[in-house]
Design an enzyme around this catalytic site. Structure first.
Site, PDB file in Angstrom:
ATOM      1  CD  GLU A  98      45.245  92.572 -52.591  1.00  0.00           C
ATOM      2  OE1 GLU A  98      45.972  91.563 -52.625  1.00  0.00           O
ATOM      3  OE2 GLU A  98      44.049  92.553 -52.908  1.00  0.00           O
TER       4      GLU A  98
ATOM      5  CD  GLU B 298      41.485  85.033 -57.708  1.00  0.00           C
ATOM      6  OE1 GLU B 298      42.606  84.686 -57.250  1.00  0.00           O
ATOM      7  OE2 GLU B 298      40.800  85.913 -57.178  1.00  0.00           O
TER       8      GLU B 298
ATOM      9  CG  ASP C 265      37.514  86.206 -56.004  1.00  0.00           C
ATOM     10  OD1 ASP C 265      36.704  86.057 -55.075  1.00  0.00           O
ATOM     11  OD2 ASP C 265      38.218  87.243 -56.113  1.00  0.00           O
TER      12      ASP C 265
ATOM     13  CE  LYS D 192      38.762  87.300 -52.311  1.00  0.00           C
ATOM     14  NZ  LYS D 192      38.253  88.130 -53.437  1.00  0.00           N
TER      15      LYS D 192
ATOM     16  NE  ARG E  26      37.604  90.303 -50.627  1.00  0.00           N
ATOM     17  CZ  ARG E  26      36.360  90.298 -51.108  1.00  0.00           C
ATOM     18  NH1 ARG E  26      35.422  89.667 -50.429  1.00  0.00           N
ATOM     19  NH2 ARG E  26      36.057  90.870 -52.253  1.00  0.00           N
ATOM     20  CB  SER E  27      41.925  94.894 -51.949  1.00  0.00           C
ATOM     21  OG  SER E  27      40.528  95.101 -52.023  1.00  0.00           O
TER      22      SER E  27
ATOM     23  CE  LYS F 204      44.561  86.965 -54.853  1.00  0.00           C
ATOM     24  NZ  LYS F 204      43.324  87.074 -55.631  1.00  0.00           N
TER      25      LYS F 204
HETATM   26  C1  2PG Z   1      40.572  89.387 -55.158  1.00  0.00           C
HETATM   27  C2  2PG Z   1      40.855  90.224 -53.929  1.00  0.00           C
HETATM   28  C3  2PG Z   1      42.260  90.055 -53.433  1.00  0.00           C
HETATM   29  P1  2PG Z   1      39.315  92.260 -53.452  1.00  0.00           P
HETATM   30  O1  2PG Z   1      39.965  89.852 -56.130  1.00  0.00           O
HETATM   31  O2  2PG Z   1      40.924  88.214 -55.168  1.00  0.00           O
HETATM   32  O3  2PG Z   1      43.215  90.359 -54.423  1.00  0.00           O
HETATM   33  O4  2PG Z   1      40.565  91.588 -54.163  1.00  0.00           O
HETATM   34  O5  2PG Z   1      39.464  92.022 -52.003  1.00  0.00           O
HETATM   35  O6  2PG Z   1      39.354  93.710 -53.825  1.00  0.00           O
HETATM   36  O7  2PG Z   1      38.092  91.564 -54.001  1.00  0.00           O
HETATM   37 MG    MG Z   2      39.988  87.784 -57.194  1.00  0.00          MG
END
Ligand code: 2PG
Ligand code: MG
Length: 437
Positions: free
Chosen positions: A213, A293, A320, A345, A374-375, A396
Site C-alpha cells: 500500500e 483495528e 475489520d 469496505k 483494499r491492499s 483509510k
Molecule cells: C485491511 C486492508 C487495508 P486488505 O486489512 O484493512 O489495509 O488490507 O485489503 O489486504 O484486507
Molecule cells: Mg484491516
C-alpha cells in the site's frame, strides 16, 4: 421496452464488464453502466490480501493463468446475467438494483456471480446516476444538505504483515493528523511524516522498499521498534506525537492467529488472546495510539469484547475481518460489546446498499466508522465519495505514495475545494479527545 415509450433518462440502457489490472498487477473487474439519457458510470472492484472469512467472495477463474486469479467468468457474468437483469431499471433506485443482483446471485457470499462483479456494477450504477443528474457522486449519495465534511485521513507509514512479506507482524502502522485544521493540512503534515520516516529508516539502514500500500517496508527487529520509529518520524517532521499527529494500528491479528494462539514472529514469541491483549494494552499506555483495528482474530469475539472493555474508552477499537462490513455481524458484535468502530469496505459487503446498511448498523450502535480501501487497488476513487456523501469520520486508503493511493487523497482535495465555502472541512476537532493532550 415498447417502441414509443418515453424512457426516463436515468434508466439503465446497457451494462458491460471488462478485465482491467490492479495495483498488484492482478486482474480485476471494471463495469460500465450506460443510461438512456447518455450518461456513463464506471467503477473497478478492489481486492484484499488479508481477508475475513465472512467477506463477499471474488470470483476467480482458477487454472494456471495469472496464478488462477483471472476474472473472465466474473466479467462474463456482468456482460450476460447481470446486464440482462439490470436493463431498464432506474439507476437512481440503487437499493432495487442491488437487491436484484443479490437475488440473481442467490448465494450468501456472492460466490456464484462474484463479489467483484457485483461491487463494480453496484458502484458503476451510482456513478452513472450521479453523472446523469450532473452532480458529484458524494452529493448524489448524501442528498440535499450543506454540512458535508471531508473524512480524517488515516495514512500508512510502515506496511507489514501480509503486505510486506511478514517482516513485522502488525500490518499497518498509520498516522492520523488529529490536530490538523483541514483536510489539506492533514495531507501536508502526513507528507512531512512520510518523508521523515523514509529518511530515518534510510539512515538506520532499515529500508527495504515499499509494501503493497505504499508504506515503507521495514527491516525492523520487533513490532515495537516500528512504533519507536514512527514516533521519531512524527517528531523529526516537527509535530507533537499525540496532540498533533497520533498513531493508528491495524494489527490484522486473524493473519497470525490460529486456534487461539498468536505467533508474533518479529518478537519471537507466541501468546494466547489474553497475552496479545495485554501486550497491546501496554502499547496503548506507552505510545500515542488513538485507534487499533482487529487487535484479535476474527474468531475471538469474547476476547475482543474484553479488550474493548479495557481500551474502548481510550481508543477506537475497529473491527475489520471480524465484522466484514455486514450489518448483522455489527449488531451481534455490539450486543456483546466487541469493538466500538467499524471498518467499511464495499467489496466485503458486495453492494453499495449492503455497505450502507453496515454503516447504519454501526451508527445505531453509537460507533465510529472508517471507509477503507483494499491492499489491491486501482485509480477508482469511489470510496472517497462514499466517505463524504455518507458523512463518515475517517478514510483509510493506504500510504502517501503510489497513484492508486494518491488518486484518492487527491480526489478528496477536489471535493474539499468544492466545500471550502463552508469553512473547516474535517469532522469535529474533539472527535479524538484522548489524542489532544
Ligand atoms: C485491511 C486492508 C487495508 P486488505 O486489512 O484493512 O489495509 O488490507 O485489503 O489486504 O484486507
Ligand atoms: Mg484491516
Amino acid at each position: 421496452m415498447d417502441q414509443g415509450t418515453i424512457r426516463m433518462s436515468t434508466e439503465i440502457a446497457s451494462v458491460s464488464g471488462r478485465r482491467v489490472w490492479d495495483s498488484r498487477g492482478r486482474p480485476t473487474v471494471e463495469t460500465e453502466v450506460r443510461l438512456a439519457g447518455g450518461a456513463v458510470g464506471r467503477a473497478i472492484a478492489p481486492a484484499g490480501a488479508s481477508t475475513g472469512s465472512a467477506e463477499a467472495v471474488d470470483k476467480r477463474d482458477g487454472g494456471t493463468a495469472f496464478g488462477g486469479l483471472d476474472v473472465m467468468q466474473a466479467v462474463a457474468a456482468v456482460n450476460a446475467e447481470i446486464a440482462n437483469t439490470l436493463r431498464d431499471r432506474d439507476a437512481c433506485d440503487q437499493a432495487g438494483a442491488d437487491q436484484a443482483m443479490i437475488e440473481l446471485d442467490g448465494t450468501p457470499n456472492k460466490s456464484r456471480l462474484g463479489g467483484n462483479a457485483l461491487v463494480a456494477t453496484s458502484m458503476a450504477i451510482a456513478h452513472a446516476a450521479a453523472n446523469q443528474q450532473g452532480v458529484p457522486l458524494w452529493r448524489h449519495l448524501g442528498g440535499k444538505r450543506d454540512d458535508f465534511k471531508l473524512p480524517l485521513p488515516e495514512i500508512q507509514i510502515f506496511g507489514g504483515g501480509a503486505h510486506a512479506g511478514r517482516r513485522v507482524d502488525v500490518q499497518d502502522f498509520m498516522v492520523i493528523a488529529v490536530g490538523a485544521g483541514s483536510y489539506e493540512q492533514s495531507l501536508e503534515w502526513t507528507a512531512e511524516v512520510y518523508r521523515a520516516a523514509g529518511r530515518i529508516m534510510q539512515d538506520a539502514g532499515l529500508m527495504r522498499g515499499v509494501a503493497d500500500e505504499g508504506g515503507f517496508w521495514p527491516a525492523f527487529d520487533s513490532n515495537e521498534q516500528a512504533l519507536d520509529f514512527l514516533v521519531r518520524a512524527i517528531e523529526k517532521a516537527g509535530y507533537a506525537p499525540g496532540s498533533e499527529i497520533a498513531i493508528s494500528l491495524d494489527i490484522a491479528a486473524t493473519d497470525f492467529g490460529r486456534n487461539g494462539q498468536y505467533r508474533l514472529s518479529a518478537d519471537r514469541k507466541t501468546v494466547d488472546a489474553d497475552g496479545l491483549s495485554e501486550l497491546l494494552l501496554g502499547w496503548l499506555d506507552r505510545y500515542p495510539i488513538v485507534a487499533i483495528e482487529d487487535p484479535l482474530g476474527e474468531d475471538d469475539g469474547e476476547a475482543l469484547a474484553r479488550f474493548t472493555a479495557a481500551a474502548g474508552s481510550k481508543v477506537e477499537v475497529i473491527g475489520d475481518d471480524f465484522l466484514c462490513t455486514t450489518a448483522s455481524r455489527i449488531e451481534a458484535a455490539a450486543d456483546i460489546g466487541a469493538c466500538n468502530a467499524a471498518l467499511i469496505k464495499p467489496n466485503q459487503a458486495g453492494t453499495l446498499s449492503e455497505t450502507k446498511a453496515a454503516l447504519d448498523a454501526a451508527r445505531a450502535a453509537g460507533w465510529a466508522s472508517i471507509v477503507s480501501a483494499r491492499s489491491g487497488e486501482t485509480e477508482d476513487v469511489t470510496i472517497v465519495h462514499l466517505a463524504v456523501g455518507w458523512g463518515v469520520k475517517q478514510l483509510k486508503v493506504g500510504s502517501f505514495a503510489r497513484s492508486e493511493r494518491m488518486a484518492k487523497w487527491n480526489e478528496g482535495l477536489r471535493i474539499a475545494e468544492r466545500l471550502s465555502h463552508s469553512g473547516g472541512n474535517l469532522p469535529a476537532r474533539d472527535s479524538f479527545p484522548w489524542g489532544r493532550k
